[in-house]
Scaffold this motif. Structure first.
Motif, PDB file in Angstrom:
ATOM      1  N   GLY A 214       0.410  -1.485  -0.041  1.00 31.32           N
ATOM      2  CA  GLY A 214       0.205  -0.082  -0.222  1.00 31.32           C
ATOM      3  C   GLY A 214       0.686   0.991  -0.129  1.00 31.32           C
ATOM      4  O   GLY A 214       2.081   1.505   1.138  1.00 31.32           O
ATOM      5  N   ILE A 215       0.793   2.411  -0.573  1.00 27.47           N
ATOM      6  CA  ILE A 215       1.116   3.389  -0.465  1.00 27.47           C
ATOM      7  C   ILE A 215       1.375   4.141   0.652  1.00 27.47           C
ATOM      8  O   ILE A 215       2.300   4.723   0.856  1.00 27.47           O
ATOM      9  CB  ILE A 215       0.722   4.688  -1.562  1.00 27.47           C
ATOM     10  CG1 ILE A 215       1.222   6.279  -2.004  1.00 27.47           C
ATOM     11  CG2 ILE A 215      -1.127   4.760  -1.150  1.00 27.47           C
ATOM     12  CD1 ILE A 215       2.650   5.971  -2.984  1.00 27.47           C
ATOM     13  N   GLU A 216       0.578   3.945   1.973  1.00 21.51           N
ATOM     14  CA  GLU A 216       0.427   4.272   2.512  1.00 21.51           C
ATOM     15  C   GLU A 216       1.768   4.157   3.680  1.00 21.51           C
ATOM     16  O   GLU A 216       2.828   4.358   4.415  1.00 21.51           O
ATOM     17  CB  GLU A 216      -1.187   4.247   3.757  1.00 21.51           C
ATOM     18  CG  GLU A 216      -1.878   4.317   3.234  1.00 21.51           C
ATOM     19  CD  GLU A 216      -2.470   5.803   3.014  1.00 21.51           C
ATOM     20  OE1 GLU A 216      -1.007   6.239   4.503  1.00 21.51           O
ATOM     21  OE2 GLU A 216      -3.287   6.490   3.004  1.00 21.51           O
ATOM     22  N   SER A 217       1.907   2.793   3.190  1.00 21.75           N
ATOM     23  CA  SER A 217       2.860   2.078   3.873  1.00 21.75           C
ATOM     24  C   SER A 217       4.373   2.235   3.629  1.00 21.75           C
ATOM     25  O   SER A 217       4.923   2.271   4.205  1.00 21.75           O
ATOM     26  CB  SER A 217       2.918   0.671   4.047  1.00 21.75           C
ATOM     27  OG  SER A 217       1.887  -0.033   3.743  1.00 21.75           O
TER      28      SER A 217
ATOM     29  N   TYR B 274       5.037   5.218   2.682  1.00 28.30           N
ATOM     30  CA  TYR B 274       4.948   7.066   3.195  1.00 28.30           C
ATOM     31  C   TYR B 274       5.458   6.775   4.075  1.00 28.30           C
ATOM     32  O   TYR B 274       6.792   6.893   4.866  1.00 28.30           O
ATOM     33  CB  TYR B 274       4.183   7.786   2.654  1.00 28.30           C
ATOM     34  CG  TYR B 274       4.341   8.695   1.563  1.00 28.30           C
ATOM     35  CD1 TYR B 274       4.790   9.676   1.199  1.00 28.30           C
ATOM     36  CD2 TYR B 274       3.491   8.127   0.140  1.00 28.30           C
ATOM     37  CE1 TYR B 274       5.096  10.165   0.579  1.00 28.30           C
ATOM     38  CE2 TYR B 274       3.724   8.045  -1.305  1.00 28.30           C
ATOM     39  CZ  TYR B 274       4.435  10.164  -0.737  1.00 28.30           C
ATOM     40  OH  TYR B 274       4.049  10.476  -1.771  1.00 28.30           O
ATOM     41  N   LYS B 275       5.120   5.474   4.903  1.00 28.21           N
ATOM     42  CA  LYS B 275       5.502   5.319   6.658  1.00 28.21           C
ATOM     43  C   LYS B 275       7.219   5.292   6.244  1.00 28.21           C
ATOM     44  O   LYS B 275       7.548   5.672   7.409  1.00 28.21           O
ATOM     45  CB  LYS B 275       4.464   3.860   6.793  1.00 28.21           C
ATOM     46  CG  LYS B 275       4.097   4.813   8.370  1.00 28.21           C
ATOM     47  CD  LYS B 275       3.544   3.704   8.833  1.00 28.21           C
ATOM     48  CE  LYS B 275       4.324   3.353  10.459  1.00 28.21           C
ATOM     49  NZ  LYS B 275       3.511   2.322  10.770  1.00 28.21           N
TER      50      LYS B 275
ATOM     51  N   GLU C  17       9.298   7.595   5.939  1.00 25.79           N
ATOM     52  CA  GLU C  17       8.828   8.973   6.654  1.00 25.79           C
ATOM     53  C   GLU C  17       9.931   8.550   8.008  1.00 25.79           C
ATOM     54  O   GLU C  17      10.995   9.165   8.205  1.00 25.79           O
ATOM     55  CB  GLU C  17       7.469   9.400   7.323  1.00 25.79           C
ATOM     56  CG  GLU C  17       6.997  10.596   6.088  1.00 25.79           C
ATOM     57  CD  GLU C  17       5.706  10.313   5.827  1.00 25.79           C
ATOM     58  OE1 GLU C  17       4.908   9.882   6.789  1.00 25.79           O
ATOM     59  OE2 GLU C  17       4.743  10.499   5.339  1.00 25.79           O
TER      60      GLU C  17
ATOM     61  N   LYS D  85       4.480  15.513   0.773  1.00 25.38           N
ATOM     62  CA  LYS D  85       2.863  14.959   1.221  1.00 25.38           C
ATOM     63  C   LYS D  85       2.160  14.015  -0.295  1.00 25.38           C
ATOM     64  O   LYS D  85       2.722  14.822  -0.908  1.00 25.38           O
ATOM     65  CB  LYS D  85       1.765  16.819   0.821  1.00 25.38           C
ATOM     66  CG  LYS D  85       1.528  16.799   2.337  1.00 25.38           C
ATOM     67  CD  LYS D  85       0.552  17.541   2.272  1.00 25.38           C
ATOM     68  CE  LYS D  85       1.020  18.589   3.390  1.00 25.38           C
ATOM     69  NZ  LYS D  85      -0.572  19.615   3.556  1.00 25.38           N
ATOM     70  N   GLN D  86       1.377  12.931   0.976  1.00 20.75           N
ATOM     71  CA  GLN D  86       1.344  12.216  -0.028  1.00 20.75           C
ATOM     72  C   GLN D  86       0.649  12.981  -1.242  1.00 20.75           C
ATOM     73  O   GLN D  86      -0.337  13.291  -1.091  1.00 20.75           O
ATOM     74  CB  GLN D  86       1.042  10.847   0.089  1.00 20.75           C
ATOM     75  CG  GLN D  86       0.655  10.272  -0.827  1.00 20.75           C
ATOM     76  CD  GLN D  86      -0.427   8.854   0.396  1.00 20.75           C
ATOM     77  OE1 GLN D  86      -0.113   8.593   1.527  1.00 20.75           O
ATOM     78  NE2 GLN D  86      -1.259   8.055   0.057  1.00 20.75           N
TER      79      GLN D  86
ATOM     80  N   THR E 152       4.935   7.610  -6.046  1.00 16.50           N
ATOM     81  CA  THR E 152       3.961   6.772  -6.670  1.00 16.50           C
ATOM     82  C   THR E 152       4.006   5.317  -7.269  1.00 16.50           C
ATOM     83  O   THR E 152       5.231   5.151  -7.461  1.00 16.50           O
ATOM     84  CB  THR E 152       2.951   7.678  -7.108  1.00 16.50           C
ATOM     85  OG1 THR E 152       2.265   7.023  -6.864  1.00 16.50           O
ATOM     86  CG2 THR E 152       3.663   7.639  -8.882  1.00 16.50           C
TER      87      THR E 152
END
Lengths: 347, 347, 347, 347
Positions: free
Chosen positions: C256-259, C261-262, C265, C278-279, C299
């Motif tokens: 997932g894109i969230e993971s 980014y995490k 970061e 920012k995403q 992305t």
């Protein structure tokens, strides 16, 4: 020492964002809050992604609250806005450095003629001190309200001051051919600033109609009442930053180039941001980019007895935010260079 | 009709390669061969990859052979080279359009002073006709040797001609602030033309020392002997093509702007490449880019009784290759526009 | 605290002059002297007029004298020069930050293959620590000789590190499409850097042949031995400063894109100069110009299971002088940000 | 021969004004009238001063009248406008070359997904022929309605066609890194196209979301049904004209570079506007500027078995107006080069 809290109004314009860049390293000023009339509660990073790690949020303009929060306000608002806002700030007891053109012209008539807008209330305009730091430093030091000079007038007046004050030139001979990068036109969208239109292009605009003309003449008259109307042209050059003014004047009498250089060097001996260049060389705009310098070159043409003066500045620094900080420094009793020790970004 | 065979000497410079571009669509001229003093037997495509499908090979300069092969030669060679080469071509009976500055100045003294090189043999210089097409068309038509004007003089003289010929301006009042893109500095490598140095930069150079000054004055004197020395500054602007000259003159008497426009419009009524712009507007450089136009705008400042004239050209077209072809057309009895019907490349 | 005396070798190149700009505001380092192999006893102002008020004079390179004068030397010399000079400096006991490529590759074979020059003596190369500050900070801290990373590797490796170390991508899937402004090509004159040739132009060069390829692969292998040869293209873009690398990789498994980014970061939580954007947004080069930031955007394309990573730096700052100072800070026990608190110059 | 009367709708956009430039020298087409939905009875010169001597006045769009006046219409209208206008023109019996994206995608679903607008009526979309001249020339010749390709697809597809048709590459390996100048973003004002924002800057946008993706895939599928979704990124480069696509593909089997060049050369033997460059060289964007050429360079990396293809076009010529004329030529039975014999404008 505790840093003084300052506010920036109009932080989303190029002048405002340049104030943020320069003040972020200032030892005595601390940006306490930033304001915008159009965008509130918006984070600066959403307007300017290059401020990704700068946590400012745009606040509403509220003079009463501002007076509680900060000591000094930079108003980087457009002409027509400052005229209304600044009086409120002054009434609240705030010190103000106004970057707009609204308080520069002492004559309401001239303001209306050249700006085509209603002038600011005259009682405030009278209070303001014109912030050409190198020449009006004492007044600035004892003032609490500065009308920060325009970009073109700064470059022009620093180039002309020594010879005008010494009355060495024919009073009706001043011709200024000014060139500016596009950031001078601001962030508002327009066909003229559209990349495909202005890239690989050079345009002349507002020939003899620029609102900086009366500003320049007003100061020239303080130095020499005999000065006649100037000829002043402005050009857009396909670059982002930088102003060059090429100034043509006729000498009253023949003067040696050595004496002329001596005059300029002595005039700016105590001016840390004016660099009179070596004889035989001229400055280019990138040689001051990102810095608060105004560099000057001179020559005399014996065939015509005309003198050519070239002065360059970064329009957003010495032409706006940098000079504003230089003035704020003097006003608060700091050395004028404070926080402005940055070399030009080259290449 | 058979097309005339032409040769291009100095085909590897920017003037030469622009001749190739423009002549490639000419109905009456045919590029028979291209020459270079430095690179022989090299294919043009290896020097200029954009000519990938153009089969020219650079040949050695041999006036005898050239006279057998072609009818007309364009010499796009640097000053100091043309002065030696062109006499040989003329002696072989070739028609010549010389794009260098070597035959423009009728005075050997002035040539030496401004070019700092030995002048061409005077007998040849005398024969040459100065190729400012719009004003010397008849001479050009009956000539076989043209000294093609410099880029700055072309823009300047087309801007000044009507008022200088009519003696409307004070003879000692001419100031020319000229700006040029980098292609005017040619293809030779130099620190000044290095991308990182001149991008996002503006430079002034050769203040009152440019070799185009005597060229401009020589023509102005033909039109009005009373003209005094001019003030002339040249600036480099970060763009590839384009010249703008901003010209300041003082009017002898007050003249209405309408009369002035009428004078310019009538002066250029039969000049297909000079476009006097609508009153109240000024041309920008990109509006003539890639084309042979010279566009002109005018204004009078009533405060100073000074007139500002703005003229723009593409330095490689009307300032070099385009005007050379325009002259060749006249010389050979064709319409001057032949092969030059190209609109500006915009944006 | 007394400031440490530092020397800059190769001060006339763009890397050298950027060191001067940045060090001029450093609280703990003091530029004691500047050196050049080609220009001695010349004042910096005569090479770079923008340093009009900076009093450095170029000195001869003399390792013995240098060791007496300064504590730390930045060598901003070209590849092939550093390999000979740096060992002498180290032998004199000097701490060295070398900005050339001469000590980055641990394999002599690879150096010869890609640089086509004789390698530096291996004993010195072995000692050097690769100065990608964010990932090798501890080694840098305990070292006295840093091989400062190349500009392209800096942007590329900071973009790839988190996913390569976590082994999330197919090892043979790395494609890097890199773009650079012209200052990366240095100050040496060349046809490619000639303004009229590269303005309004975009060029690809050294396709799969750039000497930064083995440098990138060497570090990737430290992180994951399974990484296969990369595809790497470099382009010149008509701007002075800035590098963008657009990196394409194929994910081993859907993430997932969230993971993602995490992961990024967290990876850069303690890295003050890496800003994960920012995403949904991507950085542009001007948003880091003049500063030491590396900004990163990410992305995933679900249609292809490929990830696109964009990282931007100012090639002269984070890609050269800025990172060199960041490394010098760590080496001397200062905070890595010391002297580098400058916001990007925007616009 | 009498010239055919043509009309241009959307003449005030960059595509429209480029049609005017190119058609002004066309031997068989005559611009009879120009139309605009937003500006009527306005003279073109007031919109584009570079057309100072071109006497067109913008007319109202009236299909019935247009059908009486002209034979062929170029619709250079934005997506969402063409979908409504073109059917009316076709119903009136006009031949149409549509430069928008409205009729390129045969699938209504895909159009809605990528354009986020309602699709054109399917009966018209079905009739349209995709105008990639080099590959669909026969269909174009017998058609009266052309969907002119997008700028990115033109460069991409001409670069990929030979190897995709020959099935030499892994079907899931296509990655396209595309770069464009600003004129591709059109004349509508936006923050992204504001000079001070994009000058000296490089931006990536619409990563994997560009509406040209399905257009490219649709054609790739015609050539090889097995082709998998592509990865496609677009970047803005600070220049006005020019597109470069850098294309990365993995070869199924090892192929010699010689064979590959042979394949490309043969593929484009009869294509006067595609220039396969000499082996070992790559095209740059300025080398096709102002012209209808698409130049292609190739290389194989043996370390990765990947091929890199570089193709460049002028986005306003081969990417829009030039190809539209090329298609109109074929449609009307003329040679495809007619009126397009212009060399690139260089430098």
């Amino acid at each position: 020492m505790n840093r003084l809290k300052v506010g920036i109004v109009g932080a989303t314009g190029y002048g405002g964002v340049e104030l943020i860049r320069l003040l972020s390293n200032h030892p005595h000023f601390h940006i306490y809050s930033v304001y915008s009339s159009s965008q509130q509660h918006v984070q600066m990073v959403d307007v300017y992604p290059h401020l990704a790690n700068v946590p400012y949020t745009l606040e509403q303009i509220d003079p009463v609250k501002m007076a509680k929060d900060v000591d000094l306000v930079f108003t980087a608002t457009p002409s027509g806005i400052s005229s209304k806002l600044v009086p409120q700030l002054i009434n609240e007891g705030l010190k103000v450095i106004d970057l707009s053109g609204d308080f520069r012209l002492k004559s309401e008539e001239l303001y209306e003629k050249w700006y085509k807008k209603p002038p600011a209330p005259n009682q405030y305009t009278k209070q303001s001190v014109y912030g050409l730091t190198e020449w009006f430093g004492e007044e600035i030091h004892s003032s609490s309200f500065i009308a920060n000079p325009g970009c073109y007038p700064t470059a022009t007046l620093l180039g002309l001051a020594p010879i005008v004050k010494k009355k060495l030139i024919k009073e009706d001979s001043i011709i200024i051919d000014a060139k500016s990068g596009l950031s001078g036109a601001g962030r508002s969208l327009s066909n003229v600033s559209h990349y495909a239109e202005i890239n690989e292009n050079m345009k002349i605009y507002k020939v003899n109609q620029h609102q900086h003309i009366p500003e320049i003449e007003q100061v020239l008259h303080r130095w020499n009442e005999q000065i006649k109307p100037i000829t002043f042209s402005t050009h857009l050059v396909p670059m982002t930053r930088g102003i060059m003014t090429t100034i043509y004047v006729t000498l009253k009498e023949s003067i040696g180039i050595e004496s002329l250089y001596k005059l300029y060097e002595e005039s700016y001996l105590d001016a840390p941001f004016v660099r009179v260049r070596k004889q035989g060389t001229f400055p280019s705009t990138k040689e001051v980019s990102g810095s608060n310098y105004c560099d000057i070159g001179l020559t005399i043409d014996e065939r015509t007895n005309r003198m050519t003066i070239v002065s360059v500045i970064d329009n957003l620094v010495k032409g706006a935010a940098g000079q504003a900080i230089q003035n704020a420094n003097l006003m608060m009793g700091f050395e004028q260079q404070t926080g402005l020790h940055v070399l030009p970004v080259y290449p």
